[in-house]
Design a protein around this motif. Structure first.
Motif, short mmCIF file in Angstrom:
data_model
loop_
_atom_site.label_atom_id
_atom_site.label_comp_id
_atom_site.label_asym_id
_atom_site.label_seq_id
_atom_site.Cartn_x
_atom_site.Cartn_y
_atom_site.Cartn_z
N VAL A 133 36.94 41.03 38.59
CA VAL A 133 35.76 40.32 39.07
C VAL A 133 35.97 38.82 38.89
N PRO A 134 35.25 38.02 39.69
CA PRO A 134 35.36 36.56 39.50
C PRO A 134 34.98 36.18 38.07
N ARG A 135 35.72 35.27 37.48
CA ARG A 135 35.47 34.80 36.13
C ARG A 135 36.10 33.43 35.96
N ILE A 136 35.79 32.77 34.88
CA ILE A 136 36.32 31.42 34.63
C ILE A 136 37.81 31.47 34.33
N GLU A 137 38.23 32.43 33.52
CA GLU A 137 39.65 32.53 33.15
C GLU A 137 40.46 33.07 34.33
N PRO A 138 41.63 32.50 34.55
CA PRO A 138 42.45 32.99 35.67
C PRO A 138 43.12 34.33 35.35
N TYR A 139 43.50 35.02 36.40
CA TYR A 139 44.29 36.24 36.30
C TYR A 139 45.75 35.88 36.56
N ASP A 140 46.66 36.48 35.82
CA ASP A 140 48.09 36.35 36.07
C ASP A 140 48.51 37.54 36.93
N VAL A 141 48.98 37.26 38.13
CA VAL A 141 49.40 38.33 39.03
C VAL A 141 50.74 37.97 39.65
N ASP A 142 51.39 38.97 40.21
CA ASP A 142 52.65 38.74 40.91
C ASP A 142 52.41 37.78 42.07
N GLU A 143 53.41 37.00 42.38
CA GLU A 143 53.33 36.00 43.45
C GLU A 143 52.95 36.63 44.79
#
Length: 124
Positions: free
Chosen positions: A22-32
């Motif tokens: 879900v949208p949040r302040i902290e970013p998600y780390d995902v594959d390029e």
């Protein structure tokens, strides 16, 4: 090893089967590759990108986006003999929206996916 990038989600989406982000302040780390797809579909922005927010997205549009993402993550057995995705697997991926997901919503998203060239996964 795939390169990881940071994204900020603009809409709820399924990052991996069973993982609803879900949208949040902290970013998600995902594959390029995943990041590029989400940014292309308007679902996320890169952390170092100055893309503006999507603005006044309606709750219905957000629901359609969530269903789109869920359908893209279904397994071959989650599709009916008519080729359409079954409702129950979509609802399991999106329990917070389960009551709002009906055949009309599914069919609207399904038609858009087909127009974009999406193909249901085939059993191996």
């Amino acid at each position: 090893m795939a390169k990881k990038v940071e994204i900020i989600l603009l809409r709820a989406t399924v990052l991996e089967p069973g993982e609803i982000a879900v949208p949040r302040i902290e970013p998600y780390d995902v594959d390029e590759k995943v990041a590029a797809d989400l940014v292309h579909r308007g679902r996320a922005k890169l952390v170092n990108d100055n893309v503006s927010d999507t603005g006044g997205e309606s709750a219905y549009d957000a629901l359609l986006d969530s269903v789109d993402s869920a359908i893209r993550n279904l397994k071959p057995e989650d599709f009916g003999s008519d080729g359409k995705p079954k409702l129950d697997p979509i609802r399991r991926l999106l329990p917070q929206d389960a009551k709002a997901i009906n055949t009309a919503v599914r069919d609207e998203v399904w038609e858009d996916l087909l127009e974009d060239g999406f193909e249901a996964p085939k059993a191996s």
